[in-house]
Design an enzyme around this catalytic site. Structure first.
Site, PDB file in Angstrom:
ATOM      1  N   GLN A   1       0.852  -1.186   0.000  1.00 40.46           N
ATOM      2  CA  GLN A   1       0.000   0.000   0.000  1.00 40.46           C
ATOM      3  C   GLN A   1       0.885   1.232   0.000  1.00 40.46           C
ATOM      4  OE1 GLN A   1      -2.608   0.931   3.357  1.00 40.46           O
ATOM      5  NE2 GLN A   1      -4.134   1.745   1.949  1.00 40.46           N
ATOM      6  N   ASP A   2       0.474   2.248  -0.775  1.00 43.38           N
ATOM      7  CA  ASP A   2       1.266   3.476  -0.915  1.00 43.38           C
ATOM      8  C   ASP A   2       1.552   4.160   0.416  1.00 43.38           C
ATOM      9  OD1 ASP A   2       2.035   3.671  -3.490  1.00 43.38           O
ATOM     10  OD2 ASP A   2       0.621   5.228  -4.077  1.00 43.38           O
ATOM     11  N   LEU A   3       0.588   4.106   1.356  1.00 48.52           N
ATOM     12  CA  LEU A   3       0.761   4.798   2.634  1.00 48.52           C
ATOM     13  C   LEU A   3       1.859   4.178   3.496  1.00 48.52           C
ATOM     14  CD1 LEU A   3      -2.921   5.451   3.807  1.00 48.52           C
ATOM     15  CD2 LEU A   3      -1.370   7.058   2.729  1.00 48.52           C
ATOM     16  N   SER A   4       2.259   2.955   3.167  1.00 49.95           N
ATOM     17  CA  SER A   4       3.197   2.214   4.018  1.00 49.95           C
ATOM     18  C   SER A   4       4.647   2.508   3.642  1.00 49.95           C
ATOM     19  CB  SER A   4       2.921   0.714   3.874  1.00 49.95           C
ATOM     20  OG  SER A   4       4.041  -0.043   4.263  1.00 49.95           O
ATOM     21  N   PRO A   5       5.441   3.117   4.560  1.00 50.78           N
ATOM     22  CA  PRO A   5       6.860   3.379   4.260  1.00 50.78           C
ATOM     23  C   PRO A   5       7.651   2.122   3.879  1.00 50.78           C
ATOM     24  CG  PRO A   5       6.173   4.648   6.171  1.00 50.78           C
ATOM     25  CD  PRO A   5       5.045   3.714   5.852  1.00 50.78           C
TER      26      PRO A   5
END
Length: 642
Positions: A8-12
């Site tokens: 997921q994009d939000l996950s660093p």
């Protein structure tokens, strides 16, 4: 065939894998798993990754998770020569591994401690202890960089990429101190690495926006008049510099802001020293000053303008006036009660709108104007608690049309969603509960499944807090769970669950369908839980938990084993207790059976019951809410029965 990366994009950490893959031209098939929608807890994904974390890699059936492990694996398998990002030199690799463990054990661990309460528990305050620990971590990085440009020397490595994605997120809430010059310069160097920019930028922007929203940095989005101004500015390409004034933190009452606006309201406009407040006045001023040509949003025709102005005064004096009357006690005075007289007034105001729309699509004719935008932002707010009656068809169609106006949809929707969540959270019923209590967890599981907010108050049964005079005054039967919905008190989990669905869920739900035959079957299974399963649970465990007994009653244990046979019979032709869909009866019964089977295991020959238990436990809201309490319960029983 490219490896599949669940991400997921939000996950660093997910972005770290993608950055390295982009830098080394390693193809990946990307599959999005939405953490916020709990897709990582779905049975399908848990089967792939029992730890249900992201990122997760599937390389032709070989499954691994943890970003650092995935990155090392991809380089070892797919990069033929040596690479400075992860050299084969044993000493450099060891140093990279050490820094990666620093990321896992310190940086990312602190990130989780800091933000999980914000993301999942609606916490608005950052834990000050964790903030200090993060500031200490920055000093450690400064030490790592004392003689080098990067964490492991003078070349960028995978350790820099992993640590930088974590620090970028942490830095949003806990800025790197100015004295950590080397750390600031290092972060700047890493974030300007071209593959880093390519793969990181979009996700980082989304993440920053979400964190600001959760932490209140976009609190102006909660204000309908503020959104109205921003919608018009967006529609007409009028640039605005936005400055947040947090009403809930009373920043509008600060001496600095009162000096700007003595009426201490938002929105407030400062146009090079010229100060204006009231959204309707601001909107008209911006159009008059910054729009040269005529615009249908606020035409120069005097008759149309006067009609628009009249509708704007209707917004000020009726719609928004009633909003203030209704919600100021809630927002600023701690009330959970909505004034019934004001609710009636708001319902009547919708009838005026219906009359305005008798011959038109919009409030002032057949074109959208600034009056529609201002009134619609107010109505969107009021309909959170006073829905527009179905018979007001013109008003219903009008609000849908305005909400679909592109600048309106773009600017208003995020704030409206935040507002709805905030109102629901503030007005949420109080649930007195305890994690180790199966019925308490059943209520929370259903509430989570149906997005019904609850304010949780923990009552410790083992220390007899349920027997305190204060709690007995609320619930004379002194049982958990117990619901306080604005002074209306209920206990018994089955009753509470049905009440919450009947009151807070508008549409039909397979968890408790409106079909009378289905409901009666669900109710029957719930009574089986109350009168058989939970009755035997109490009979078995009350002597142990409260009377010091170490012996389990063998007769009761036999009765429990027999009760499992009833469940097997219920499941003869179905996957669940009432058919082939999970219902609230399954959730209630499984929370009870989970506790019972700690001491009376389900016999292996009851195949349907064993399979049913696993199916219900893997239902995502069940898995999320139930596990911590069930683990605590197991530990408590083991301690008592050892």
């Amino acid at each position: 065939m490219a490896p599949i990366l669940y991400h997921q994009d939000l996950s660093p950490p997910c972005r770290a894998v993608r950055i390295v893959a982009a830098a080394l031209n390693i193809p990946l098939e990307l599959k999005v798993i939405n953490l916020l929608n709990r897709e990582h807890l779905s049975p399908e994904f848990v089967e792939i990754n029992p730890q249900h974390t992201l990122p997760c890699l599937d390389d032709n059936g070989f499954i691994i998770w943890d970003s650092h492990v995935i990155i090392a694996y991809l380089i070892d398998v797919y990069v033929k020569g040596d690479t400075s990002l992860y050299p084969k030199d044993v000493k450099i690799r060891a140093m990279i591994h050490q820094r990666n463990h620093f990321d896992t054990g310190v940086l990312f661990a602190k990130l989780r401690q800091l933000f999980i309460p914000v993301h999942t528990q609606n916490e608005k305050e950052l834990n000050p202890t964790v903030v200090k620990e993060i500031e200490e971590a920055y000093k450690i990085i400064e030490a790592f960089l004392s003689k080098h440009n990067y964490l492991c020397g003078n070349s960028l490595t995978v350790a820099d990429i992993s640590c930088a994605t974590t620090i970028q997120m942490v830095n949003v809430a806990v800025p790197i101190p100015e004295e950590c010059v080397k750390t600031l310069n290092w972060l700047d160097r890493v974030t300007n690495f071209p593959p880093y920019i390519q793969e990181n930028a979009d996700g980082q922007i989304k993440l920053v926006n979400r964190l600001k929203s959760l932490l209140g940095d976009k609190i102006h989005d909660l204000s309908p008049p503020c959104r109205a101004v921003r919608i018009i500015a967006a529609a007409l390409n009028i640039p605005l510099e936005l400055k947040v004034v947090n009403l809930l933190e009373k920043e509008h009452l600060s001496p600095e802001f009162v000096k700007i606006n003595p009426q201490k309201t938002v929105p407030c406009l400062d146009d090079n020293g010229f100060i204006l407040w009231d959204s309707h006045v601001i909107i008209a001023y911006l159009i008059n000053k910054y729009i040269e040509n005529d615009t249908p949003l606020y035409p120069k025709d005097l008759k149309i303008r006067s009609k628009i102005d009249q509708r704007n005064h209707f917004d000020s004096g009726v719609l928004f006036a009633k909003l203030r009357e209704l919600f100021i006690p809630v927002w600023f005075k701690g009330s959970k009660e909505l004034n019934p007289s004001t609710l009636e007034d708001i319902a009547k105001s919708y009838e005026f709108i219906e009359a305005f729309l008798e011959n038109n699509d919009y409030l002032c004719g057949n074109h959208i104007t600034i009056a529609d935008i201002s009134c619609a932002t107010s109505v969107n707010y009021s309909k959170v608690v006073v829905p527009i009656p179905k018979e007001l068809t013109k008003t219903t169609a009008w609000i849908e049309r305005v909400n679909s106006f592109p600048p309106f949809a773009e600017v208003d929707r995020p704030g409206q969603l935040a507002l709805e969540a905030a109102v629901k959270s503030i007005m949420a019923p109080i649930l007195y509960h305890q994690d180790v209590s199966p019925p308490s967890r059943a209520v929370r599981i259903v509430a989570a499944a149906l997005n019904i907010p609850l304010e949780l108050v923990s009552i410790n049964l083992l220390t007899k807090e349920h027997l305190s005079p204060e709690f007995i005054k609320i619930n004379p039967q002194h049982t958990l769970p117990c619901l306080d919905d604005n002074g209306y008190i209920l206990w018994d989990s089955h009753v509470i669950i049905a009440y919450l669905i009947n009151k807070y869920v508008e549409n039909d739900t397979p968890l408790y369908p409106k079909d009378l035959k289905m409901r009666s079957r669900i109710d029957q299974r719930n009574h089986f839980d109350t009168g058989v399963l939970f009755a035997k649970l109490r009979e078995l465990f009350v002597p142990i938990l409260y009377k010091g007994s170490k012996q389990l009653n063998p007769v009761t244990m036999e009765d429990i084993a027999k009760s499992y046979e009833f469940i097997e019979a219920f499941l003869e032709n179905n996957q669940y207790l009432c058919g082939n869909h999970i219902t609230i009866a399954d959730i209630s019964c499984v929370t009870t059976v989970e506790m019972l089977q700690l001491v009376v295991p389900i016999p292996k020959e009851l195949i349907k019951t064993v399979a049913w238990l696993e199916r219900v436990k893997n239902y995502p809201p069940f898995a999320e809410v139930d596990k911590p309490g069930q683990m605590a319960l197991e530990a408590a029983l083991k301690s008592i029965l050892k």
